[in-house]
Motif scaffolding. Structure first.
Motif, short mmCIF file in Angstrom:
data_model
loop_
_atom_site.label_atom_id
_atom_site.label_comp_id
_atom_site.label_asym_id
_atom_site.label_seq_id
_atom_site.Cartn_x
_atom_site.Cartn_y
_atom_site.Cartn_z
N GLU A 155 -4.47 -8.66 -10.66
CA GLU A 155 -3.19 -9.33 -10.86
C GLU A 155 -2.10 -8.38 -11.34
O GLU A 155 -0.92 -8.55 -11.00
CB GLU A 155 -3.37 -10.51 -11.83
CG GLU A 155 -4.21 -11.62 -11.21
CD GLU A 155 -4.76 -12.63 -12.20
OE1 GLU A 155 -4.38 -12.59 -13.40
OE2 GLU A 155 -5.60 -13.45 -11.78
N ASP A 200 0.24 -3.71 -7.94
CA ASP A 200 1.27 -3.95 -6.93
C ASP A 200 0.67 -4.17 -5.55
O ASP A 200 1.33 -4.68 -4.65
CB ASP A 200 2.24 -2.75 -6.88
CG ASP A 200 2.96 -2.56 -8.20
OD1 ASP A 200 3.67 -3.48 -8.62
OD2 ASP A 200 2.78 -1.49 -8.81
N SER A 256 -11.46 -14.83 -6.34
CA SER A 256 -10.79 -16.02 -5.80
C SER A 256 -11.08 -17.26 -6.65
O SER A 256 -10.54 -18.34 -6.37
CB SER A 256 -11.21 -16.28 -4.36
OG SER A 256 -12.55 -16.74 -4.29
N ASN A 293 -6.89 -17.93 -7.92
CA ASN A 293 -7.11 -16.91 -6.89
C ASN A 293 -6.27 -15.67 -7.19
O ASN A 293 -5.06 -15.69 -7.01
CB ASN A 293 -6.77 -17.49 -5.52
CG ASN A 293 -6.91 -16.50 -4.39
OD1 ASN A 293 -7.37 -15.37 -4.57
ND2 ASN A 293 -6.51 -16.91 -3.20
N TRP A 312 -6.16 -12.93 -5.58
CA TRP A 312 -5.75 -12.23 -4.35
C TRP A 312 -4.45 -12.80 -3.78
O TRP A 312 -3.76 -12.11 -3.01
CB TRP A 312 -6.82 -12.34 -3.27
CG TRP A 312 -8.18 -11.87 -3.66
CD1 TRP A 312 -9.32 -12.62 -3.75
CD2 TRP A 312 -8.57 -10.53 -3.98
NE1 TRP A 312 -10.38 -11.84 -4.11
CE2 TRP A 312 -9.96 -10.55 -4.26
CE3 TRP A 312 -7.89 -9.32 -4.07
CZ2 TRP A 312 -10.66 -9.41 -4.61
CZ3 TRP A 312 -8.60 -8.19 -4.44
CH2 TRP A 312 -9.96 -8.23 -4.69
N LEU A 313 -4.11 -14.02 -4.10
CA LEU A 313 -3.00 -14.73 -3.48
C LEU A 313 -1.69 -13.94 -3.56
O LEU A 313 -1.25 -13.56 -4.65
CB LEU A 313 -2.82 -16.10 -4.13
CG LEU A 313 -1.79 -17.02 -3.50
CD1 LEU A 313 -2.18 -17.36 -2.07
CD2 LEU A 313 -1.64 -18.29 -4.33
N GLY A 314 -1.11 -13.66 -2.40
CA GLY A 314 0.17 -12.97 -2.32
C GLY A 314 0.11 -11.45 -2.45
O GLY A 314 1.15 -10.79 -2.40
N LYS A 315 -1.08 -10.90 -2.62
CA LYS A 315 -1.19 -9.44 -2.75
C LYS A 315 -1.06 -8.78 -1.39
O LYS A 315 -1.59 -9.26 -0.39
CB LYS A 315 -2.55 -9.05 -3.36
CG LYS A 315 -2.69 -9.38 -4.82
CD LYS A 315 -1.76 -8.55 -5.66
CE LYS A 315 -1.83 -8.93 -7.11
NZ LYS A 315 -0.84 -8.22 -7.90
N ARG A 316 -0.35 -7.68 -1.35
CA ARG A 316 -0.31 -6.84 -0.14
C ARG A 316 -1.48 -5.88 -0.22
O ARG A 316 -1.82 -5.39 -1.30
CB ARG A 316 0.99 -6.07 -0.06
CG ARG A 316 2.13 -7.01 0.27
CD ARG A 316 3.32 -6.27 0.77
NE ARG A 316 4.15 -7.27 1.41
CZ ARG A 316 4.91 -7.04 2.44
NH1 ARG A 316 4.98 -5.84 2.95
NH2 ARG A 316 5.63 -7.98 2.97
N GLY A 369 -5.01 -15.54 1.22
CA GLY A 369 -3.59 -15.32 0.96
C GLY A 369 -3.18 -13.87 0.81
O GLY A 369 -2.08 -13.57 0.35
N VAL A 370 -4.05 -12.94 1.20
CA VAL A 370 -3.71 -11.52 1.14
C VAL A 370 -2.88 -11.17 2.38
O VAL A 370 -3.18 -11.61 3.48
CB VAL A 370 -5.00 -10.65 1.10
CG1 VAL A 370 -4.68 -9.17 1.23
CG2 VAL A 370 -5.76 -10.92 -0.19
N GLU A 371 -1.85 -10.37 2.19
CA GLU A 371 -1.01 -9.89 3.29
C GLU A 371 -1.51 -8.49 3.67
O GLU A 371 -1.24 -7.53 2.97
CB GLU A 371 0.45 -9.84 2.87
CG GLU A 371 1.02 -11.19 2.50
CD GLU A 371 2.44 -11.09 1.98
OE1 GLU A 371 3.20 -10.19 2.42
OE2 GLU A 371 2.79 -11.90 1.11
#
Length: 182
Positions: free
Chosen positions: A68, A71, A96, A102, A104-108, A136-138
């Motif tokens: 979390e 970056d 998760s 979660n 991982w959500l929104g992480k690049r 939700g990982v990019e």
């Protein structure tokens, strides 16, 4: 110069002499000054068990906090039976959970991996992409980094022994840096 970004690094092998541990180290050397790699303590996590979610193990909270705080995430995965290692899948599952938490959500993120085989862990990377995108990982779409690496792939100092591989991986690091800064 832009700020140094923090990258949580999940390496799917913890064994001594791991090619992928060495790969993560060599990439960290190339990224120095732009990206600060934090190797996640995946070995500390017990085997995922939904019953443990009632009172999650202490190492989980540190693990999740490090993801979390990052970056971005770099997954460095060897290939076991044409997929990700059990260690990698276990870590992905734990981060998760519990429901609604979660990490991982929104992480690049980006994925790479090495193997002595000619396919360079390509199937594990494809599976890993499917797993983490659902969380939700990019994922960085290009460049892909499937590396055929033997025991002689790295210098004693921890860099890449082959200048061509080094140049290619420097481009991978530059693309990852740009992906995180978009």
């Amino acid at each position: 110069m832009a700020d140094v970004l923090k990258v949580a690094v999940a390496v799917g092998s913890t064994r001594a002499g791991s090619i992928n541990q060495s790969l993560a180290g060599a990439l960290a050397r190339l990224a120095r000054g732009r990206l600060d790699f934090d190797l996640l303590p995946m070995r500390a996590l017990p085997l995922y068990d939904g019953d443990l979610e009632v009172s999650p193990p202490d190492p989980l909270w540190d693990f999740k906090a490090r993801i979390e705080a990052a970056d971005g995430v770099l997954f460095v995965s060897p290939e076991h039976n044409r997929s990700v290692t059990a260690l990698m899948k276990n870590a992905i599952d734990w981060a998760s959970r519990p429901a609604g938490r979660n990490s991982w959500l929104g992480k690049r993120a980006a994925v790479c991996g090495g193997s002595p085989g000619t396919r360079g862990a390509d199937m594990s990377q494809m599976h890993l992409r499917q797993i983490v995108v659902a969380l939700g990982v990019e994922m960085m779409p290009q460049p892909e980094a499937y590396l055929q690496l033997g025991e002689d792939a790295f210098t004693p100092e921890g860099g890449f022994a082959d200048p061509t591989v080094q140049r290619r991986q420097a481009l991978f690091v530059e693309a990852f840096d740009a992906w995180l800064r978009r």
